[in-house]
Write a protein that holds these residues in place. Sequence first.
Motif, mmCIF file in Angstrom:
data_model
loop_
_atom_site.group_PDB
_atom_site.id
_atom_site.type_symbol
_atom_site.label_atom_id
_atom_site.label_comp_id
_atom_site.label_asym_id
_atom_site.label_seq_id
_atom_site.Cartn_x
_atom_site.Cartn_y
_atom_site.Cartn_z
ATOM 1 N N UNK I 62 33.174 109.391 -18.580
ATOM 2 C CA UNK I 62 32.148 108.470 -19.040
ATOM 3 C C UNK I 62 31.699 107.645 -17.849
ATOM 4 N N UNK I 63 30.401 107.433 -17.742
ATOM 5 C CA UNK I 63 29.851 106.607 -16.676
ATOM 6 C C UNK I 63 29.208 105.380 -17.313
ATOM 7 N N UNK I 64 29.626 104.200 -16.850
ATOM 8 C CA UNK I 64 29.080 102.942 -17.369
ATOM 9 C C UNK I 64 28.055 102.352 -16.417
ATOM 10 N N UNK I 65 26.952 101.882 -16.972
ATOM 11 C CA UNK I 65 25.910 101.274 -16.115
ATOM 12 C C UNK I 65 25.319 100.061 -16.828
ATOM 13 N N UNK I 66 24.872 99.126 -16.046
ATOM 14 C CA UNK I 66 24.343 97.873 -16.597
ATOM 15 C C UNK I 66 22.933 98.112 -17.120
ATOM 16 N N UNK I 67 22.660 97.617 -18.329
ATOM 17 C CA UNK I 67 21.313 97.705 -18.877
ATOM 18 C C UNK I 67 20.544 96.491 -18.398
ATOM 19 N N UNK I 68 19.410 96.738 -17.819
ATOM 20 C CA UNK I 68 18.580 95.614 -17.396
ATOM 21 C C UNK I 68 17.847 95.084 -18.613
ATOM 22 N N UNK I 69 18.027 93.797 -18.843
ATOM 23 C CA UNK I 69 17.304 93.177 -19.981
ATOM 24 C C UNK I 69 15.828 93.047 -19.623
#
Lengths: 69, 69, 69, 69, 69, 69, 69, 69, 69, 69, 69, 69
Positions: I62-69
């Motif tokens: 699994x790869x986690x990435x930040x969601x840009x608001x």
Amino acid sequence: MGSHVYKKVELVGSSPDSIEAAIENAVEVAGKSLKNMDWFEVIGTRGHIRDGKVAHYQVELKVGFRIEN
Amino acid sequence: MGSHVYKKVELVGSSPDSIEAAIENAVEVAGKSLKNMDWFEVIGTRGHIRDGKVAHYQVELKVGFRIEN
Amino acid sequence: MGSHVYKKVELVGSSPDSIEAAIENAVEVAGKSLKNMDWFEVIGTRGHIRDGKVAHYQVELKVGFRIEN
Amino acid sequence: MGSHVYKKVELVGSSPDSIEAAIENAVEVAGKSLKNMDWFEVIGTRGHIRDGKVAHYQVELKVGFRIEN
Amino acid sequence: MGSHVYKKVELVGSSPDSIEAAIENAVEVAGKSLKNMDWFEVIGTRGHIRDGKVAHYQVELKVGFRIEN
Amino acid sequence: MGSHVYKKVELVGSSPDSIEAAIENAVEVAGKSLKNMDWFEVIGTRGHIRDGKVAHYQVELKVGFRIEN
Amino acid sequence: MGSHVYKKVELVGSSPDSIEAAIENAVEVAGKSLKNMDWFEVIGTRGHIRDGKVAHYQVELKVGFRIEN
Amino acid sequence: MGSHVYKKVELVGSSPDSIEAAIENAVEVAGKSLKNMDWFEVIGTRGHIRDGKVAHYQVELKVGFRIEN
Amino acid sequence: MGSHVYKKVELVGSSPDSIEAAIENAVEVAGKSLKNMDWFEVIGTRGHIRDGKVAHYQVELKVGFRIEN
Amino acid sequence: MGSHVYKKVELVGSSPDSIEAAIENAVEVAGKSLKNMDWFEVIGTRGHIRDGKVAHYQVELKVGFRIEN
Amino acid sequence: MGSHVYKKVELVGSSPDSIEAAIENAVEVAGKSLKNMDWFEVIGTRGHIRDGKVAHYQVELKVGFRIEN
Amino acid sequence: MGSHVYKKVELVGSSPDSIEAAIENAVEVAGKSLKNMDWFEVIGTRGHIRDGKVAHYQVELKVGFRIEN
């Protein structure tokens, strides 16, 4: 699977008829937006009961597809 | 599920025919003593083999039903 | 726990407010039919989303109570 | 298991002597209210320690019994 | 859940205040790109510690939403 | 996390008020003997019931801290 | 468990005689350095075979003890 | 199961038609080399997708059979 | 992780050379469509065997990435 | 374990007397066809109930043995 | 493992180079305070991604060591 | 996987050098008695520590091979 990279998405398909139909239902809908689907893995099987009878089978599954580089 | 409280019971249904029939069998028998059954979750699938063939499918499932306050 | 025997039942409580309120809700309803409740174990936490917001927290828990011999 | 339907209940038995005695203890108490008990499955083994020694073995188990239609 | 097909995405929400706020945070952000969100399932709860105190609760959850055919 | 090495310890915190307070309670006590605490992971949530109400939330967690070389 | 904080350590006890003796062995050795031991949880059971016979039972367990503030 | 000893082997059966057919397929092939087969346990369900449709169901299962002393 | 929200996607990378190369392969391909990738978690390791030798390592992650608001 | 290769087989032993006797029973029968058995791992513990009493303990275990090159 | 008692500690090692280097890193640091280390068990593998590339492998492991009586 | 039936065996390979070498070692030895090996699945990774260093990596894996009808 060669040196390709695959992605998996998690779906829930449902059918009043059978577990297989719920799976096929999910795969068919997924195919409208995904290309190169290769395999599925069943994660869970549940369902709704209405009036004392099974109303729907619901199958949670992961679908793997090849990412085109 | 609103603000209701639900209870789950664990059952094992069986059928010589199919996994679905084993589930439906368990739900039907459970319905003789439980009201307001709402959903089921399959926990495991096993079966007996007799004379080199599948004799019965046995499905372990949880059945959830609403508790009437 | 001495040499007593305990039984566990599986419940799902819900609350629009918090996980703790969902647990307390389930314990309170269970107490209407069970005596000698001693502990609970959270099994899972889920919830419903309506109009893009959390509508209810739903907590699956087991409640253990002493069986009177 | 034929085409019968079975129910499972979850119990915790305890004994200062052994894991087997804790299991038998739970089965014996369960038998006061359940007929047709058929099998058990050990889910977990724990215990209390008092004064640096094991005071009680506690065994969590499921007991399966046939539901009479 | 009828005969619809659902998709689940996996998110991590965070909040300095509470587990519920971390969940609601994730659901709110997810709602900016997802329609028809229906339920969530908590997968794990973690957090950061800074200067000996909990700095943030981080909740891993899956959000299920209906795919429009 | 760079090329540091971390150790994890397993704790159980409790609180009559909330899951978060039980976590913070455990982290605070751990901080009396551990430096460089960095994160926690919730492993399980249980609690005691007294007089038909939740008496304490008990949270099992792992706390990770950097080992100083 | 009140508002105390507990710590768990993971041990492996062994005995040529029985699973219970392996557990008691681990608890006894742990008691030489730990005070206030309160409970144990069995995590796994293994063992060595020598000359076609069980030579030792090995039990992995967690021991919980109260941390004195 | 008396005082017999059983062995389990792990198989993967497949069928383009159904989950049940994949199980029966595996049991039938296993029966060519195994005697006294007694039960099976489903471990996982997967499958291949070709041209956007389920091509084969693949069921991982364990088959238990009595060892003749 | 501050008060950001993260999303995780599930990938399968492969490499004839090593587990690390399979991971790096997946991360590199994911980076073509994902920004702000922050961490990965290995979920499983498998591979193909051809002519009695390991042909490819396949790593599910699994790869986690930040969601840009 | 040096640079040897080991194989594991899965067995179910049973005994009316104790969990240990069920394990030893399985190891003894396995030894009739396997050489170089080295360790076992308990996978599950179940049993049959007859006339309200434990009739047999059944222990599922894996037995590891060195493959001679 | 004879009749010794073992303790396990949980560590996270990291390395920019490989999974093996992360394990060896953790074992080396653990060896500064632990004697009689005997084995390790990998619990999980994760890592950080920076600028679209794997920056560090992080391996969670348990290290078992003999307690001297 | 067509309509073939596959069998899986469970092995432990070891190597002083790397996880990959332990896997390849197991596959190579398995190939002396198994034909048509198709895939492997890593089940666990452990190892021995001697003199404060990793002495061997040990990888538990399942190897799947096609059964010839």
